[in-house]
Every structure is written in C-alpha cells, then in structure tokens.
Design an enzyme around this catalytic site. Structure first.
Site, PDB file in Angstrom:
ATOM      1  CB  SER A 143      -0.960  -0.041   1.197  1.00 55.72           C
ATOM      2  OG  SER A 143      -1.954   0.953   1.099  1.00 55.72           O
ATOM      3  CD  GLU A 237      -6.299  -2.809  -4.313  1.00 56.04           C
ATOM      4  OE1 GLU A 237      -5.821  -1.951  -3.555  1.00 56.04           O
ATOM      5  OE2 GLU A 237      -5.734  -3.895  -4.563  1.00 56.04           O
ATOM      6  CG  HIS A 267      -5.791  -2.257   0.049  1.00 59.11           C
ATOM      7  ND1 HIS A 267      -5.075  -1.669  -0.965  1.00 59.11           N
ATOM      8  CD2 HIS A 267      -5.157  -1.920   1.201  1.00 59.11           C
ATOM      9  CE1 HIS A 267      -4.054  -0.997  -0.450  1.00 59.11           C
ATOM     10  NE2 HIS A 267      -4.068  -1.147   0.858  1.00 59.11           N
TER      11      HIS A 267
END
Length: 306
Positions: A143, A237, A267
C-alpha cells in the site's frame, strides 16, 4: 474494515492504536524470529525463520497510508513471504505523518537502503555503493509502503546508487492526488476504504508539498532505470488504478514489469493467504518472481576472492 471501529479517516492517534491492535492480535508462529535494531539510524524489525539460512534480503515497507502501522503490523505477511522465499526481511519503521510529513518517510527509507548497501558490501556480499551494483536484495512494500518503495528506487537511481534485484509492490498507493478512476468506480465494492478517508490521510502525508510530486506520487514519475517490478492488486479496491497506471508508466519507461490483478478480491488480499486461495496463489507468484530475480542477481555478483 469500513463497517468496523477502524476508520482510517478518523483521528490519527485513535485509528493508529486500533490499526495496531487489529493487526497484531494473533501471535506469530513460534519459529518466526523477530529482532528489533537500527539500520542507518532508522529503527527496523528483522524477521526470519528459525533454522533457515537466508538466501537474500527483502527490504520491507509496511502499509497504513503513511499515518498508521509499523513493522509489527505487517509482520505476519512479511513472515509468510520470508518463509516462502527463504529470505530474511528487514522491515523499516519509517516516521509517520502527520507528525512527520513528506519527506520524512522517504529520508528514512533511503537511509536504511544506503546502510544496507554499505553493510552488505563490507561483508563481501557483492552489494555495495562503491561498486555500483546490487546483489540478492529486493524491496517489498504494501500500500503506502509500496509507493514508498518506488519513491526509494527513484531517489536511489537519481543519487547514482545501485538498484536492488527487484521490487514487489502489493496494492501500491502511488497517486496521492487521488485522480485514478477507481477512486470512484470501485466505491461500491471496496470493503475497506472510502475516498474521503483516504483524502484525509493523503493531506497528512503531503503537508505543504505538492501531491503530484513524483516522489510522493510515483504514478507520475520517470521510472527509467528501475529494476524488474511485480505489481499485485485486487480488482475490488479503490487503489486499483494506482497499480494499473504505475505498471503502464513502468512499461512506457522500459522497466520490466508484471501487473498481476486478481479479480473479486480487496486491498492487500495476500495477507489472508492462510485462509484465502487467491492470496496463497498470489504469494506463490511472488515467490517464483523473487526466486528468479534474486538468483539472477546473485549469479552476477562478484565471487569473493574470484
């Protein structure tokens, strides 16, 4: 996560505590060795598997939108990858916003990377600044950590530092202008986040800087000269287009890149590999990619005394 007590757009101290509690509630397997120390003056967590001689190093950057998280919150996934690959993980505890906005996280990442280069070179591992080449090392990020990993590679390239063997990017957060179409088209299927919450955290990190700065949003960067990249994302996502556009940018800039999108998953679905078949399959692909890249770079490194 969106329906639970964690709201990433809420007060950062409260959400930081909840995020940590949620992701560290289960103990790590008994054979996972966790060793906190420092690298280049930056706190890190070294993660390895007992009785496994590491065949490489993964410099790891945790997720949390640059505001939440720590090496401990990503230790379960990092340990799983360490077990599968036989590598050791060095997870960087970079400074968090809003207390430390950009470029604090990047400064910490670069300091840790330079120290890793120097330490490996001093040990005779063929991985040194002075020789301008890398060895059995890759960068991995989740991320925000994936965006940070790319920013690190760009900054290292611009400073003339050697590149690692590869980069693995899980659901990269690579556009803090939040201009990707999936920010709106995936709101109905993303179970974790909302565009409004992500925007709060983006402002925390960007601070007084420009969100379109390539070292903040690598989706807009010149990626020429970067090592082979594996970019994974789920189709459900908000950050999907960050991954897609980053991969397109890499391809345009002649970077070897694989974009690996798994349909119907959210995600960082890889964190659920122990119970989710798609996550396990994705990590098998990561393992194969890293095995090829680490072995290739190790073979290129000069032999000690040879």
């Amino acid at each position: 996560m969106g329906a639970g007590p964690l709201d990433i757009g809420g007060g950062h101290l409260t959400q930081r505590e909840m995020f940590t509690r949620m992701l560290t509630s289960r103990p790590l397997p008994a054979d996972v060795i966790v060793d906190p120390h420092t690298l280049g003056g930056v706190p890190v967590l070294e993660i390895s598997i007992d009785d496994v001689t590491p065949n490489g190093t993964l410099l790891w950057f945790h997720g949390g939108f640059y505001v939440l998280g720590s090496p401990r919150t990503s230790a379960a996934l990092a340990a799983d990858v360490a077990r599968r690959t036989g590598a050791r993980v060095i997870s960087v505890d970079y400074r968090l916003a809003p207390e430390h906005p950009y470029p604090a996280a990047l400064d910490d990442a670069l300091a840790a990377y330079v120290a890793l280069l120097d330490a490996a070179g001093a040990a005779g591992g063929g991985f040194s600044r002075s020789e301008g080449r890398g060895a059995a090392c890759a960068v991995v990020g989740e991320s925000a950590g994936a965006g940070l990993a790319v920013a690190l590679l760009i900054a290292a390239r611009d400073q003339g530092l050697p590149m690692p063997a590869a980069g693995v990017l899980f659901s990269p957060y690579a556009d803090l202008t939040l201009s990707g179409p999936s920010m709106t088209t995936k709101t109905a299927v993303d179970p974790s986040f909302t565009p409004e919450a992500i925007a709060v955290r983006a402002r925390d990190y960007v601070g007084a800087a420009d969100a379109s700065d390539p070292l903040i949003s690598p989706a807009f960067a010149d990626l020429r000269g970067l090592p082979s990249l594996l970019i994974q994302a789920g189709s459900h996502e908000l950050l999907l287009d960050d991954a897609v556009r980053l991969a397109a940018r890499a391809a345009t800039d002649d970077v070897p890149v694989t974009l690996d999108v798994t349909p119907g998953v959210p995600h960082l679905f890889q964190a659920f590999a122990p119970i989710l078949g798609e996550g396990d399959a994705a990590l098998r692909r990561v393992t194969e990619f890293l095995a090829r890249r680490l072995a290739s770079e190790a073979a290129r490194a000069p032999r000690i005394g040879g």
